[in-house]
Design a protein around this motif. Structure first.
Motif, PDB file in Angstrom:
ATOM      1  N   GLY A   1      -7.154 -44.097  18.452  1.00 11.71           N
ATOM      2  CA  GLY A   1      -8.036 -43.382  17.538  1.00 11.71           C
ATOM      3  C   GLY A   1      -9.364 -44.099  17.368  1.00 11.71           C
ATOM      4  N   PHE A   2      -9.320 -45.448  17.363  1.00 10.28           N
ATOM      5  CA  PHE A   2     -10.547 -46.231  17.245  1.00 10.28           C
ATOM      6  C   PHE A   2     -11.471 -45.955  18.435  1.00 10.28           C
ATOM      7  CE2 PHE A   2      -8.403 -49.825  14.603  1.00 10.28           C
ATOM      8  CZ  PHE A   2      -8.498 -49.052  13.461  1.00 10.28           C
ATOM      9  N   ASP A   3     -10.899 -45.915  19.643  1.00  9.40           N
ATOM     10  CA  ASP A   3     -11.708 -45.629  20.831  1.00  9.40           C
ATOM     11  C   ASP A   3     -12.259 -44.204  20.809  1.00  9.40           C
ATOM     12  OD1 ASP A   3     -11.383 -48.189  21.855  1.00  9.40           O
ATOM     13  OD2 ASP A   3      -9.587 -47.649  22.999  1.00  9.40           O
ATOM     14  N   PHE A   4     -11.443 -43.271  20.307  1.00  7.22           N
ATOM     15  CA  PHE A   4     -11.900 -41.890  20.182  1.00  7.22           C
ATOM     16  C   PHE A   4     -13.110 -41.815  19.252  1.00  7.22           C
ATOM     17  CE2 PHE A   4     -11.581 -37.755  17.904  1.00  7.22           C
ATOM     18  CZ  PHE A   4     -11.873 -36.925  18.972  1.00  7.22           C
ATOM     19  N   LEU A   5     -13.046 -42.521  18.139  1.00  7.04           N
ATOM     20  CA  LEU A   5     -14.169 -42.525  17.196  1.00  7.04           C
ATOM     21  C   LEU A   5     -15.427 -43.085  17.857  1.00  7.04           C
ATOM     22  CD1 LEU A   5     -15.398 -42.096  14.402  1.00  7.04           C
ATOM     23  CD2 LEU A   5     -14.506 -44.328  13.766  1.00  7.04           C
ATOM     24  N   LYS A   6     -15.288 -44.142  18.625  1.00  6.50           N
ATOM     25  CA  LYS A   6     -16.447 -44.705  19.326  1.00  6.50           C
ATOM     26  C   LYS A   6     -17.066 -43.677  20.261  1.00  6.50           C
ATOM     27  CE  LYS A   6     -14.607 -49.410  19.259  1.00  6.50           C
ATOM     28  NZ  LYS A   6     -13.972 -50.457  20.074  1.00  6.50           N
ATOM     29  N   MET A   7     -16.215 -42.898  20.939  1.00  2.68           N
ATOM     30  CA  MET A   7     -16.721 -41.846  21.832  1.00  2.68           C
ATOM     31  C   MET A   7     -17.460 -40.776  21.037  1.00  2.68           C
ATOM     32  SD  MET A   7     -13.695 -41.156  24.558  1.00  2.68           S
ATOM     33  CE  MET A   7     -12.373 -42.326  24.455  1.00  2.68           C
TER      34      MET A   7
END
Length: 169
Positions: free
Chosen positions: A60-66
């Motif tokens: 989810g953290f990586d998704f937010l960065k995207m």
């Protein structure tokens, strides 16, 4: 128009519970079970993302960065939900740009209340940005010889600028 919410969680039971609760509240809620599946959608169509932190392949953290790297979704609100309830994880999620962080287990009523609050703040911010981009100005307030310019936050008496403290303003 209904706010469109995308729920991304690999726990299908949680997804369906949230989808039903949010739908009962009048939202248009959809579920996907992996970030990969979410990335195939037109993410600019959503008003809010409700995202699990720990998921297969892409977190989810990586998704937010995207999301924050694309113009169309850089300001779309994100609420994290996670079984990770330590302070470091919460702070990290919020520092990455999440609008809220809910720990599992949670009540559907609390989630709906948090969604309403985040969307309310988001809509206010969007309206403000829209007004600024259109060059919309607040009209001055006048009373006899007093004029208050709300755009410049200045006060004039008989046409002469007066410096005021914040409290006086």
């Amino acid at each position: 128009m209904k706010s469109k919410i995308l729920i991304i969680d690999d726990d299908k039971a949680i997804c369906e519970t949230l989808k039903n609760s949010l739908s009962e509240e009048g939202y248009d809620a959809e579920c996907v079970y992996r970030v990969d599946d979410a990335l195939t959608l037109d993410l600019s169509n959503y008003s809010l993302f409700f995202v699990a932190v720990m998921m297969e392949r892409i977190s989810g953290f990586d998704f937010l960065k995207m999301l924050r790297s694309y113009d169309a979704t850089e300001n779309t609100p994100v609420i994290f939900c996670s079984a990770l309830d330590n302070e470091e994880e919460k702070v990290m999620g919020l520092n990455l740009g999440a609008d809220d962080y809910i720990t599992k287990p949670f009540s559907a009523r609390e989630v709906c209340a948090r969604v309403r609050a985040v969307l309310r703040r988001s809509h206010i911010a969007q309206q403000w940005a829209y007004n600024i981009s259109r060059g919309t100005h607040e009209p001055d307030i006048t009373f006899h010889d007093l004029r208050i310019n709300r755009n410049e936050k200045m006060c004039y008496i008989n046409g002469e600028q007066r410096n005021l403290t914040k409290t006086e303003y």
